[in-house]
Design a protein around this motif. Structure first.
Motif, short mmCIF file in Angstrom:
data_model
loop_
_atom_site.label_atom_id
_atom_site.label_comp_id
_atom_site.label_asym_id
_atom_site.label_seq_id
_atom_site.Cartn_x
_atom_site.Cartn_y
_atom_site.Cartn_z
N LEU A 79 -8.64 -8.22 2.22
CA LEU A 79 -8.78 -6.76 2.33
C LEU A 79 -7.80 -6.08 1.40
O LEU A 79 -6.58 -6.26 1.51
CB LEU A 79 -8.51 -6.32 3.77
CG LEU A 79 -8.47 -4.81 4.00
CD1 LEU A 79 -9.85 -4.20 3.80
CD2 LEU A 79 -7.95 -4.47 5.38
N LEU A 80 -8.32 -5.32 0.44
CA LEU A 80 -7.48 -4.53 -0.48
C LEU A 80 -7.44 -3.10 0.07
O LEU A 80 -8.31 -2.29 -0.21
CB LEU A 80 -8.06 -4.56 -1.90
CG LEU A 80 -8.25 -5.96 -2.51
CD1 LEU A 80 -8.90 -5.86 -3.87
CD2 LEU A 80 -6.92 -6.70 -2.61
N ASP A 81 -6.43 -2.84 0.88
CA ASP A 81 -6.36 -1.57 1.60
C ASP A 81 -5.82 -0.45 0.71
O ASP A 81 -4.89 -0.66 -0.06
CB ASP A 81 -5.44 -1.74 2.82
CG ASP A 81 -5.91 -0.93 4.01
OD1 ASP A 81 -6.95 -0.24 3.87
OD2 ASP A 81 -5.28 -0.99 5.07
N GLU A 82 -6.42 0.73 0.83
CA GLU A 82 -5.99 1.94 0.09
C GLU A 82 -6.03 1.72 -1.42
O GLU A 82 -5.06 2.00 -2.13
CB GLU A 82 -4.57 2.37 0.52
CG GLU A 82 -4.34 2.47 2.01
CD GLU A 82 -5.04 3.67 2.64
OE1 GLU A 82 -5.68 4.43 1.91
OE2 GLU A 82 -4.95 3.83 3.87
N ILE A 83 -7.15 1.24 -1.93
CA ILE A 83 -7.26 0.96 -3.38
C ILE A 83 -7.26 2.24 -4.20
O ILE A 83 -7.00 2.21 -5.41
CB ILE A 83 -8.53 0.12 -3.66
CG1 ILE A 83 -8.40 -0.59 -5.01
CG2 ILE A 83 -9.80 0.97 -3.57
CD1 ILE A 83 -9.45 -1.63 -5.27
N ASP A 84 -7.53 3.37 -3.57
CA ASP A 84 -7.52 4.65 -4.30
C ASP A 84 -6.11 5.20 -4.50
O ASP A 84 -5.92 6.20 -5.19
CB ASP A 84 -8.38 5.69 -3.57
CG ASP A 84 -7.90 5.94 -2.14
OD1 ASP A 84 -7.40 4.99 -1.51
OD2 ASP A 84 -8.04 7.07 -1.65
#
Length: 778
Positions: free
Chosen positions: A422-427
């Motif tokens: 899970l790549l959280d908060e990619i923005d």
């Protein structure tokens, strides 16, 4: 001056790798036939010979271009014949000569040589010459002190010369120089130029000898230290043997044993073996030893070929997803499709999914549920605020404290090569002078090239093609386009009140009861009370604050149970305020009556949808337009576009030509302290202005959203689901939506659309027809 040159024809010998200077007595060997003949010719005549150096040492037959132009005129003193047709010639340099032309004789080289006579009448004064002599003697003395190869006797003899020219020439002759350096000295016909070259050369050579001496001292010290360490290590080894500790395996042998048990590719195996050999050869106490040890341990811990077995039971996966999450149909559907393809093909490329939606809508928690449904290891990597490229790609091992990047560390943590990552908060990744983090993620998230991902620390290709990547983001606006292109976007929209109610009953309540040590018998909340909490105590797209409010109720309940010995507590609408206090939020309900210049607009915020009321007043003035209520640039431009449209249509709406010169128009959006912006209030402001100008009331039961153009066209907008929910909560009966958003209405739940009239509009005339009170309605 060239007319007065003295030119002579002289037999010539071309020298390879040596230069002869005036006053120099030296012997050299001659083997080439033409050179031998030249020497013999000189001996038959006046014993004078011209010696010139070749530019290219390997050239056997040099021409004019291959020879230096300045050579030495020398007299032959002795010739000795040696075996194999070799002559050993002893010569004495007499002066400088310049090569003018070569006359090719059959047996030897004959050259035209102009004799260069040095101007002895120097332009220097006696004092200047004395200063130069002293400076030269000091430099040569320092040089000799640093260079032990120069004898003291020779130094004493040279220091006896007081004539500047003699001193310069004698020092040059006795220096051990490369032939090219000697040629520079020979080519310096002018004494001043020769002096300058010599002083620079002596200074440089002295400095080189000093540096060389320092290096030799340091090397000797290091060798002595290593020798001492070796002796101490041998003594330590003997002491260990005496104590019976010699059976302890070395770390290197342990690493080799671990490597044998691992299933790795040939490339990886060779790399690890090479590093273990390096580790063996380095001193145990060396700082590099710890670096290599850490690197080997990292390589051995990486799951090169180790993979977990995925669960292929579609029914089980569907059950897990439905039990743990209410709604989110698109996400569940996509995961089940992936699982179906993986089961049929036995391989199937893992998708790269990006869940986009407001905070608290369950994006992160669904990734954990997907990992459980598929039987995968779960790794969460938080990217919020990461701005160093090395966080993704790792640090190069040349740096102190180097370590693998987050992706490689995630694989190491998972222990398998096919986890769910899970790549959280990619923005929320950013970039600075240390590199662009989003650019580093391109290789990670590109299914065409991530099978050979390169981590700077690992230095070996890592296969990420089996990793199931799920990214989360609150907004797509800040994600760079190339990165966005590599991901499959699934929008997670706001929850309706009904969905929040089901989530609270089925998930959040049980979680909070368990967290606070309560049972369902001790605390119960009625559906109406839950609905009130959702509507009046939280204002959000997700359920995060709703969970906090339920936690607050649980804490107060726990306290009452312990303090008042209460057996069970039931929360209803009646006693809700005792637990949560006064209602925190209210919804602007639809106006009770139709009013002039007041229109209800629909807005999207980061915490869901909302309604905003736009008020317009017309008053006598000079034709100014006033905008208040903290409007952003986009809304200001929408208001100006609306005014331009109304002015162009003034005849249609029976507006007098002088109206806009004699009246001011004031547009205000209440809650002036709250900033407002966005491209969806154009038709709302235009409708309010037309109502105020024409004195025709606007229907109180109507709300609208859409942008306006100068020609009155209605442009599409975003966040339709959230805006529709806001209209429903405000008891609006009719909403006006841009015609191009018709397809988006399919995503709005039927429970929201029920009892709500939705009118699709493409032109401003259609908006006014629906929004303004018509004569027949009065």
């Amino acid at each position: 001056m060239d007319d007065f040159k003295q030119i002579k024809l002289m037999p010539t010998v071309t020298l390879r790798g040596m230069t002869i200077l005036p006053d120099m007595v030296i012997h050299f060997d001659v083997s080439r036939k033409r050179s031998i003949k030249a020497v013999e010719k000189a001996m038959l005549e006046d014993q004078r010979i011209f010696l010139v150096t070749q530019i290219d040492v390997d050239d056997n037959e040099p021409d004019m271009e291959g020879l230096y132009k300045i050579g030495c005129i020398a007299s032959v003193k002795q010739v000795i014949k040696l075996p194999n047709n070799i002559l050993r010639v002893l010569v004495e340099g007499e002066g400088r000569g310049q090569l003018e032309a070569i006359i090719e004789e059959e047996e030897y080289i004959l050259s035209e040589v102009s004799i260069l006579k040095e101007d002895t009448a120097l332009r220097l004064s006696q004092l200047e010459q004395e200063a130069m002599v002293r400076n030269l003697k000091e430099l040569f003395t320092t040089y000799c002190n640093e260079n032990f190869k120069v004898g003291k006797e020779m130094l004493r003899q040279i220091l006896e010369y007081d004539d500047l020219q003699k001193l310069v020439d004698q020092i040059i002759i006795n220096l051990s120089l490369h032939f090219e350096q000697k040629q520079k000295m020979l080519s310096a016909v002018n004494l001043e130029e020769r002096y300058e070259l010599l002083t620079i050369l002596l200074s440089n050579e002295t400095e080189i000898f000093k540096i060389k001496k320092d290096l030799q001292t340091k090397i000797k010290e290091k060798v002595d230290k290593n020798q001492r360490e070796y002796l101490l290590r041998e003594q330590q080894k003997l002491i260990r043997e005496e104590l019976g500790e010699d059976n302890i395996e070395s770390e290197a042998e342990q690493f080799l044993e671990q490597l044998k048990k691992r299933k790795v590719s040939k490339e990886v195996k060779e790399k690890i073996e090479k590093e273990i050999k390096r580790f063996k050869s380095i001193s145990y106490n060396s700082s590099e030893s710890a670096v290599i040890r850490g690197y080997i341990e990292t390589l051995l811990e990486m799951p090169w070929n180790k993979a977990s077995k995925d669960n292929t039971d579609l029914r089980f996966a569907k059950k897990v997803l439905n039990v743990e999450h209410y709604g989110l149909e698109k996400v569940k559907e996509r995961i089940l499709e992936f699982l179906a393809v993986r089961t049929l093909t036995q391989m199937g490329q893992s998708p790269i999914i990006c869940l986009v939606g407001p905070p608290g809508t369950g994006k992160t928690s669904i990734a954990r549920s997907v990992a459980r449904a598929l039987g995968k290891e779960y790794v969460r990597i938080s990217l919020g605020g990461v701005r160093d490229e090395a966080e993704i790609r790792g640090h190069r091992r040349t740096y102190v404290g180097a370590m693998p990047g987050r992706i490689a560390n995630g694989l190491k943590q998972a222990g398998v090569k096919n986890p769910l990552m899970l790549l959280d908060e990619i923005d929320k990744v950013s970039s600075d002078y240390k590199g662009d983090t989003s650019a580093a993620l391109l290789e990670v998230l590109d299914s065409e090239q991530n099978n050979k991902f390169r981590d700077h620390y690992i230095e070996l290709p890592i296969d990420l093609s089996d990793v199931l990547f799920i990214a989360t983001a609150n907004s797509l606006q800040t994600i760079p386009k190339p990165l966005l292109d590599r991901m499959e976007i699934i929008e997670v929209s706001s929850y309706t009140e009904n969905e929040k109610l089901h989530i609270a009953k089925g998930h959040l309540m049980n979680k909070q009861l368990l967290k606070h040590g309560l049972s369902q018998n001790q605390l119960s909340i009625s559906d109406k009370a839950l609905a009130s909490i959702i509507r009046y105590y939280t204002k959000e797209a997700g359920v995060r604050n709703l969970e906090r409010k339920l936690g607050e109720i649980c804490r107060k309940t726990a306290r009452q149970i312990l303090e008042n010995n209460a057996k069970s507590i039931k929360i209803t609408q009646t006693n809700l305020e005792k637990f949560l206090g006064k209602k925190k939020y209210r919804y602007d309900m639809a106006n009770e009556k139709d009013e002039i210049g007041i229109v209800r607009g629909l807005a999207w915020t980061s915490v869901g949808g909302d309604t905003l009321q736009i008020e317009v007043n017309v008053m006598p003035g000079k034709g100014e337009i006033l905008l208040t209520g903290q409007l952003g640039d986009v809304m200001k431009e929408s208001a100006k576009a609306g005014i331009s449209y109304i002015r162009s249509m003034s005849k249609t709406y029976q507006i007098e030509d002088t109206f806009f010169k004699e009246n001011d128009i004031h547009i205000h959006i209440p809650e002036g302290a709250v900033p407002k912006d966005g491209p969806s209030a154009g038709i709302t402001m235009a409708t309010a202005m037309i109502s105020a100008i024409t004195k025709i009331p606007v229907k109180a039961s109507v709300a609208m959203t859409g942008e306006i153009t100068l020609r009155g066209r209605v442009l599409p907008i975003g966040g339709l689901k959230e805006k529709t929910i806001a209209a429903k909560n405000a008891n609006i009966k009719t909403i006006l939506v841009p015609g191009k958003n018709k397809k988006d209405m399919d995503e709005v739940p039927d429970e929201i659309k029920k009892d709500l009239k939705i009118v699709f509009v493409d032109q401003m005339e259609e908006v006014l027809k629906e929004a303004l009170v018509q004569k027949e309605d009065v």
